[in-house]
Design a protein around this motif. Structure first.
Motif, PDB file in Angstrom:
ATOM      1  N   LEU A  18       0.845  -1.178   0.000  1.00 42.38           N
ATOM      2  CA  LEU A  18       0.000   0.000   0.000  1.00 42.38           C
ATOM      3  C   LEU A  18       0.882   1.230   0.000  1.00 42.38           C
ATOM      4  N   MET A  19       0.578   2.174  -0.856  1.00 34.86           N
ATOM      5  CA  MET A  19       1.368   3.388  -0.926  1.00 34.86           C
ATOM      6  C   MET A  19       0.442   4.593  -1.018  1.00 34.86           C
ATOM      7  N   GLU A  20       0.541   5.474  -0.023  1.00 35.38           N
ATOM      8  CA  GLU A  20      -0.296   6.662   0.020  1.00 35.38           C
ATOM      9  C   GLU A  20       0.364   7.839  -0.687  1.00 35.38           C
ATOM     10  N   SER A  21      -0.477   8.737  -1.169  1.00 31.82           N
ATOM     11  CA  SER A  21      -0.003   9.986  -1.756  1.00 31.82           C
ATOM     12  C   SER A  21      -1.095  11.033  -1.589  1.00 31.82           C
ATOM     13  N   GLY A  22      -0.729  12.281  -1.785  1.00 27.37           N
ATOM     14  CA  GLY A  22      -1.721  13.342  -1.778  1.00 27.37           C
ATOM     15  C   GLY A  22      -1.772  14.195  -0.528  1.00 27.37           C
ATOM     16  N   GLY A  23      -0.988  13.873   0.455  1.00 26.58           N
ATOM     17  CA  GLY A  23      -0.990  14.691   1.659  1.00 26.58           C
ATOM     18  C   GLY A  23      -0.348  16.038   1.401  1.00 26.58           C
ATOM     19  N   GLY A  24      -0.437  16.923   2.377  1.00 27.13           N
ATOM     20  CA  GLY A  24       0.166  18.235   2.238  1.00 27.13           C
ATOM     21  C   GLY A  24      -0.382  19.208   3.243  1.00 27.13           C
ATOM     22  N   SER A  25      -0.144  20.469   2.991  1.00 29.06           N
ATOM     23  CA  SER A  25      -0.599  21.526   3.891  1.00 29.06           C
ATOM     24  C   SER A  25      -1.686  22.334   3.210  1.00 29.06           C
ATOM     25  N   VAL A  26      -2.713  22.671   3.976  1.00 28.89           N
ATOM     26  CA  VAL A  26      -3.835  23.426   3.425  1.00 28.89           C
ATOM     27  C   VAL A  26      -4.414  24.287   4.534  1.00 28.89           C
ATOM     28  N   GLN A  27      -5.062  25.345   4.154  1.00 34.16           N
ATOM     29  CA  GLN A  27      -5.706  26.196   5.143  1.00 34.16           C
ATOM     30  C   GLN A  27      -7.065  25.637   5.522  1.00 34.16           C
ATOM     31  N   SER A  28      -7.502  26.017   6.683  1.00 30.01           N
ATOM     32  CA  SER A  28      -8.809  25.583   7.155  1.00 30.01           C
ATOM     33  C   SER A  28      -9.888  25.921   6.134  1.00 30.01           C
ATOM     34  N   GLY A  29     -10.769  24.965   5.879  1.00 30.96           N
ATOM     35  CA  GLY A  29     -11.816  25.131   4.884  1.00 30.96           C
ATOM     36  C   GLY A  29     -11.446  24.604   3.517  1.00 30.96           C
ATOM     37  N   GLY A  30     -10.183  24.271   3.335  1.00 34.21           N
ATOM     38  CA  GLY A  30      -9.714  23.777   2.061  1.00 34.21           C
ATOM     39  C   GLY A  30      -9.967  22.292   1.872  1.00 34.21           C
ATOM     40  N   SER A  31      -9.453  21.759   0.771  1.00 29.91           N
ATOM     41  CA  SER A  31      -9.668  20.359   0.413  1.00 29.91           C
ATOM     42  C   SER A  31      -8.356  19.685   0.045  1.00 29.91           C
ATOM     43  N   LEU A  32      -8.319  18.398   0.266  1.00 27.10           N
ATOM     44  CA  LEU A  32      -7.220  17.544  -0.179  1.00 27.10           C
ATOM     45  C   LEU A  32      -7.804  16.207  -0.603  1.00 27.10           C
ATOM     46  N   ARG A  33      -7.111  15.551  -1.488  1.00 25.88           N
ATOM     47  CA  ARG A  33      -7.523  14.212  -1.910  1.00 25.88           C
ATOM     48  C   ARG A  33      -6.348  13.269  -1.699  1.00 25.88           C
ATOM     49  N   LEU A  34      -6.539  12.284  -0.848  1.00 23.37           N
ATOM     50  CA  LEU A  34      -5.532  11.264  -0.616  1.00 23.37           C
ATOM     51  C   LEU A  34      -5.812  10.069  -1.512  1.00 23.37           C
ATOM     52  N   SER A  35      -4.749   9.435  -1.943  1.00 21.92           N
ATOM     53  CA  SER A  35      -4.889   8.245  -2.773  1.00 21.92           C
ATOM     54  C   SER A  35      -3.981   7.147  -2.243  1.00 21.92           C
ATOM     55  N   CYS A  36      -4.470   5.921  -2.307  1.00 22.55           N
ATOM     56  CA  CYS A  36      -3.699   4.763  -1.869  1.00 22.55           C
ATOM     57  C   CYS A  36      -3.640   3.783  -3.024  1.00 22.55           C
ATOM     58  N   ALA A  37      -2.434   3.490  -3.465  1.00 21.79           N
ATOM     59  CA  ALA A  37      -2.247   2.494  -4.518  1.00 21.79           C
ATOM     60  C   ALA A  37      -2.042   1.148  -3.861  1.00 21.79           C
ATOM     61  N   ALA A  38      -2.936   0.215  -4.163  1.00 23.82           N
ATOM     62  CA  ALA A  38      -2.882  -1.106  -3.544  1.00 23.82           C
ATOM     63  C   ALA A  38      -2.448  -2.146  -4.555  1.00 23.82           C
ATOM     64  N   SER A  39      -1.661  -3.085  -4.080  1.00 26.64           N
ATOM     65  CA  SER A  39      -1.269  -4.176  -4.967  1.00 26.64           C
ATOM     66  C   SER A  39      -2.513  -4.968  -5.342  1.00 26.64           C
ATOM     67  N   ARG A  40      -2.526  -5.467  -6.543  1.00 27.23           N
ATOM     68  CA  ARG A  40      -3.710  -6.119  -7.075  1.00 27.23           C
ATOM     69  C   ARG A  40      -4.151  -7.302  -6.217  1.00 27.23           C
ATOM     70  N   PHE A  41      -3.222  -7.821  -5.450  1.00 25.49           N
ATOM     71  CA  PHE A  41      -3.494  -8.973  -4.601  1.00 25.49           C
ATOM     72  C   PHE A  41      -4.727  -8.737  -3.724  1.00 25.49           C
ATOM     73  N   VAL A  42      -4.858  -7.532  -3.204  1.00 26.22           N
ATOM     74  CA  VAL A  42      -5.968  -7.241  -2.295  1.00 26.22           C
ATOM     75  C   VAL A  42      -7.303  -7.441  -2.989  1.00 26.22           C
ATOM     76  N   LEU A  43      -7.404  -6.933  -4.197  1.00 25.92           N
ATOM     77  CA  LEU A  43      -8.683  -6.899  -4.884  1.00 25.92           C
ATOM     78  C   LEU A  43      -9.039  -8.240  -5.520  1.00 25.92           C
ATOM     79  N   THR A  44      -8.155  -9.228  -5.430  1.00 20.01           N
ATOM     80  CA  THR A  44      -8.490 -10.551  -5.957  1.00 20.01           C
ATOM     81  C   THR A  44      -9.327 -11.337  -4.966  1.00 20.01           C
ATOM     82  N   PHE A  45      -9.387 -10.845  -3.726  1.00 21.27           N
ATOM     83  CA  PHE A  45     -10.208 -11.525  -2.728  1.00 21.27           C
ATOM     84  C   PHE A  45     -11.681 -11.189  -2.952  1.00 21.27           C
TER      85      PHE A  45
END
Length: 126
Positions: A4-31
């Motif tokens: 699992l690898m996360e991305s998208g974090g950072g600094s933002v002011q109150s009221g703002g938006s961020l989008r985090l993403s997690c890239a998962a190895s395909r193994f997880v989704l085969t279940f």
């Protein structure tokens, strides 16, 4: 092997938006059944579940983020996203992606998740 690898974090002011993403190895989704989620931990605080999604698409949100955060998964890209809107200073934390392949009943208990990413920092300034 689950990675699992996360991305998208950072600094933002109150009221703002961020989008985090997690890239998962395909193994997880085969279940047939699995749980995936986003957790966070602020300094000096316990880790808490932010949002959980199961293989059937059902979701669980912690009360403090309901109406502001949205968890989504895209099977074709093997990604798990967390859209965070109307961010508050209390959302400041390290955010972690977690997976529980093979689990058919999802909960907000971190102990149920056996695989974790390295985390991505989210800082919200007021």
């Amino acid at each position: 092997q689950v990675q699992l690898m996360e991305s998208g974090g950072g600094s933002v002011q109150s009221g703002g938006s961020l989008r985090l993403s997690c890239a998962a190895s395909r193994f997880v989704l085969t279940f047939r059944f699995y749980c995936m989620g986003w957790f966070r931990q602020a300094p000096g605080e316990e880790r808490e579940a932010v949002a959980i999604v199961s293989s059937d698409g059902s979701t669980i949100y912690t009360d403090s983020v309901k109406g502001r955060f949205t968890i989504s998964q895209e099977a074709a890209k093997n990604t798990l996203d967390l859209q965070m809107n109307s961010l508050k200073s209390e959302d400041t934390a390290m955010y972690y992606c977690a997976a529980a392949p093979g689990r058919w009943s999802c909960s907000q208990k971190g102990g149920d998740f056996g695989y974790w990413g390295q985390g991505t920092q989210v800082t919200v300034s007021s």
